[in-house]
Design a protein around this motif. Structure first.
Motif, PDB file in Angstrom:
ATOM      1  N   ALA A  42       0.810  -1.219   0.000  1.00  0.00           N
ATOM      2  CA  ALA A  42       0.000   0.000   0.000  1.00  0.00           C
ATOM      3  C   ALA A  42       0.845   1.271   0.000  1.00  0.00           C
ATOM      4  O   ALA A  42       0.480   2.256  -0.650  1.00  0.00           O
ATOM      5  N   LEU A  43       1.968   1.273   0.710  1.00  0.00           N
ATOM      6  CA  LEU A  43       2.823   2.469   0.718  1.00  0.00           C
ATOM      7  C   LEU A  43       3.407   2.723  -0.673  1.00  0.00           C
ATOM      8  O   LEU A  43       3.380   3.857  -1.165  1.00  0.00           O
ATOM      9  N   GLU A  44       3.920   1.676  -1.294  1.00  0.00           N
ATOM     10  CA  GLU A  44       4.484   1.818  -2.637  1.00  0.00           C
ATOM     11  C   GLU A  44       3.419   2.326  -3.609  1.00  0.00           C
ATOM     12  O   GLU A  44       3.694   3.196  -4.440  1.00  0.00           O
ATOM     13  N   ALA A  45       2.197   1.820  -3.488  1.00  0.00           N
ATOM     14  CA  ALA A  45       1.109   2.242  -4.375  1.00  0.00           C
ATOM     15  C   ALA A  45       0.792   3.729  -4.218  1.00  0.00           C
ATOM     16  O   ALA A  45       0.372   4.375  -5.174  1.00  0.00           O
ATOM     17  N   LYS A  46       1.023   4.264  -3.027  1.00  0.00           N
ATOM     18  CA  LYS A  46       0.767   5.692  -2.770  1.00  0.00           C
ATOM     19  C   LYS A  46       2.028   6.539  -2.934  1.00  0.00           C
ATOM     20  O   LYS A  46       2.023   7.725  -2.605  1.00  0.00           O
ATOM     21  N   ASP A  47       3.142   5.927  -3.419  1.00  0.00           N
ATOM     22  CA  ASP A  47       4.414   6.628  -3.608  1.00  0.00           C
ATOM     23  C   ASP A  47       4.990   7.118  -2.281  1.00  0.00           C
ATOM     24  O   ASP A  47       5.610   8.156  -2.212  1.00  0.00           O
ATOM     25  N   GLU A  48       4.770   6.355  -1.219  1.00  0.00           N
ATOM     26  CA  GLU A  48       5.285   6.686   0.101  1.00  0.00           C
ATOM     27  C   GLU A  48       6.377   5.692   0.484  1.00  0.00           C
ATOM     28  O   GLU A  48       6.426   4.588  -0.047  1.00  0.00           O
ATOM     29  N   GLU A  49       7.230   6.103   1.421  1.00  0.00           N
ATOM     30  CA  GLU A  49       8.326   5.244   1.862  1.00  0.00           C
ATOM     31  C   GLU A  49       8.428   5.263   3.378  1.00  0.00           C
ATOM     32  O   GLU A  49       8.240   6.308   4.002  1.00  0.00           O
ATOM     33  N   LEU A  50       8.743   4.126   3.946  1.00  0.00           N
ATOM     34  CA  LEU A  50       8.995   3.990   5.373  1.00  0.00           C
ATOM     35  C   LEU A  50      10.311   3.225   5.495  1.00  0.00           C
ATOM     36  O   LEU A  50      10.412   2.081   5.037  1.00  0.00           O
ATOM     37  N   ARG A  51      11.314   3.876   6.084  1.00  0.00           N
ATOM     38  CA  ARG A  51      12.663   3.301   6.060  1.00  0.00           C
ATOM     39  C   ARG A  51      13.309   3.365   7.441  1.00  0.00           C
ATOM     40  O   ARG A  51      13.164   4.351   8.162  1.00  0.00           O
ATOM     41  N   VAL A  52      14.052   2.319   7.758  1.00  0.00           N
ATOM     42  CA  VAL A  52      14.965   2.329   8.898  1.00  0.00           C
ATOM     43  C   VAL A  52      16.366   2.288   8.312  1.00  0.00           C
ATOM     44  O   VAL A  52      16.703   1.371   7.561  1.00  0.00           O
ATOM     45  N   ARG A  53      17.161   3.296   8.644  1.00  0.00           N
ATOM     46  CA  ARG A  53      18.539   3.387   8.121  1.00  0.00           C
ATOM     47  C   ARG A  53      19.508   3.371   9.293  1.00  0.00           C
ATOM     48  O   ARG A  53      19.438   4.241  10.166  1.00  0.00           O
ATOM     49  N   THR A  54      20.402   2.399   9.290  1.00  0.00           N
ATOM     50  CA  THR A  54      21.479   2.384  10.273  1.00  0.00           C
ATOM     51  C   THR A  54      22.748   2.825   9.554  1.00  0.00           C
ATOM     52  O   THR A  54      23.111   2.261   8.518  1.00  0.00           O
ATOM     53  N   ILE A  55      23.371   3.855  10.111  1.00  0.00           N
ATOM     54  CA  ILE A  55      24.543   4.485   9.489  1.00  0.00           C
ATOM     55  C   ILE A  55      25.773   4.146  10.321  1.00  0.00           C
ATOM     56  O   ILE A  55      25.842   4.463  11.502  1.00  0.00           O
ATOM     57  N   HIS A  56      26.727   3.498   9.667  1.00  0.00           N
ATOM     58  CA  HIS A  56      27.990   3.155  10.315  1.00  0.00           C
ATOM     59  C   HIS A  56      29.036   4.146   9.823  1.00  0.00           C
ATOM     60  O   HIS A  56      29.389   4.147   8.643  1.00  0.00           O
ATOM     61  N   GLY A  57      29.503   5.002  10.730  1.00  0.00           N
ATOM     62  CA  GLY A  57      30.523   5.983  10.396  1.00  0.00           C
ATOM     63  C   GLY A  57      31.805   5.701  11.146  1.00  0.00           C
ATOM     64  O   GLY A  57      31.886   4.752  11.933  1.00  0.00           O
ATOM     65  N   PRO A  58      32.814   6.537  10.933  1.00  0.00           N
ATOM     66  CA  PRO A  58      34.105   6.295  11.578  1.00  0.00           C
ATOM     67  C   PRO A  58      34.048   6.463  13.104  1.00  0.00           C
ATOM     68  O   PRO A  58      34.821   5.832  13.820  1.00  0.00           O
ATOM     69  N   ASP A  59      33.134   7.299  13.591  1.00  0.00           N
ATOM     70  CA  ASP A  59      33.101   7.607  15.022  1.00  0.00           C
ATOM     71  C   ASP A  59      31.882   7.061  15.750  1.00  0.00           C
ATOM     72  O   ASP A  59      31.874   7.006  16.976  1.00  0.00           O
ATOM     73  N   GLU A  60      30.827   6.723  14.999  1.00  0.00           N
ATOM     74  CA  GLU A  60      29.603   6.288  15.653  1.00  0.00           C
ATOM     75  C   GLU A  60      28.722   5.501  14.695  1.00  0.00           C
ATOM     76  O   GLU A  60      28.894   5.554  13.483  1.00  0.00           O
ATOM     77  N   THR A  61      27.769   4.801  15.295  1.00  0.00           N
ATOM     78  CA  THR A  61      26.701   4.158  14.543  1.00  0.00           C
ATOM     79  C   THR A  61      25.404   4.783  15.043  1.00  0.00           C
ATOM     80  O   THR A  61      25.208   4.908  16.255  1.00  0.00           O
ATOM     81  N   ARG A  62      24.557   5.208  14.104  1.00  0.00           N
ATOM     82  CA  ARG A  62      23.286   5.816  14.483  1.00  0.00           C
ATOM     83  C   ARG A  62      22.194   5.270  13.576  1.00  0.00           C
ATOM     84  O   ARG A  62      22.471   4.802  12.470  1.00  0.00           O
ATOM     85  N   THR A  63      20.953   5.358  14.046  1.00  0.00           N
ATOM     86  CA  THR A  63      19.828   4.847  13.280  1.00  0.00           C
ATOM     87  C   THR A  63      18.776   5.939  13.136  1.00  0.00           C
ATOM     88  O   THR A  63      18.493   6.669  14.086  1.00  0.00           O
TER      89      THR A  63
END
Length: 190
Positions: A42-63
């Motif tokens: 249903a989200l894709e059909a409405k052109d909507e997005e729901l995302r969880v992004r975990t970012i691994h950087g040199p100093d920290e990991t954040r979500t």
């Protein structure tokens, strides 16, 4: 707020990287993205997005938990974006699954981010490689009000031109769709 963004395929990554390094200090990060949807997409059909992004950087990991609404500009694909940092990634994944959402696709992006001021705006340039895809991409975005999207995109185009990106390099290709297609093609051939 609207994320006024343009994406391009980069023909000369080393040259673009050099130009970006002249504008700001780059930050290497690896994104692990999981996009959620309902079982009936249903989200894709409405052109909507729901995302969880975990970012691994040199100093920290954040979500980050992100919801993107439907496009407000067809040419660029710019969307309203609502994003917040979350403390516990696994808890957020469990909550979304508990609410009935299912992982639609998950993949990795290897990024180099540059934050700088240009044309009186805060800009974020991200040089992107997706291991499952060919080539290098450049995303350039700024946050703006919906009434100012066209003007913001003009500013983004000017900065892209300074980075050696031509109009014909711009793409509306979405990583999610391209990764899905690539995986389906691999599965069909095996």
């Amino acid at each position: 707020m609207i994320e006024a963004e343009l994406k391009a395929r980069v023909r000369a990554p080393e040259d673009t990287l050099r130009r970006l390094d002249e504008m700001a200090e780059g930050r290497a990060e690896v994104y692990r993205d999981t996009y959620y949807d309902t079982r009936d997409a249903a989200l894709e059909a409405k052109d909507e997005e729901l995302r969880v992004r975990t970012i691994h950087g040199p100093d920290e990991t954040r979500t980050l938990l992100t919801y993107k609404g439907a496009r407000v500009d067809e040419e660029s694909g710019s969307k309203p974006e609502h994003e917040t940092r979350v403390e516990d990634a696994e808890a957020v994944h469990a909550m979304l699954r508990g609410l009935g959402y299912v992982p639609a696709i998950a993949f990795e992006k290897r990024c180099r981010n540059y934050s700088f001021q240009a044309r009186g705006r805060h800009m974020l340039a991200t040089l992107v490689r997706v291991p499952e895809l060919d080539g290098t991409f450049l995303e350039l975005e700024t946050q703006t009000e919906e009434k100012d999207v066209a003007e913001a995109l003009d500013d983004v185009r000017e900065v892209l031109a300074e980075l050696g990106i031509r109009a014909e390099d711009l793409t509306r290709e979405q990583y999610t769709a391209t990764v899905k297609a690539r995986r389906l093609a691999r599965a069909a051939s095996s």
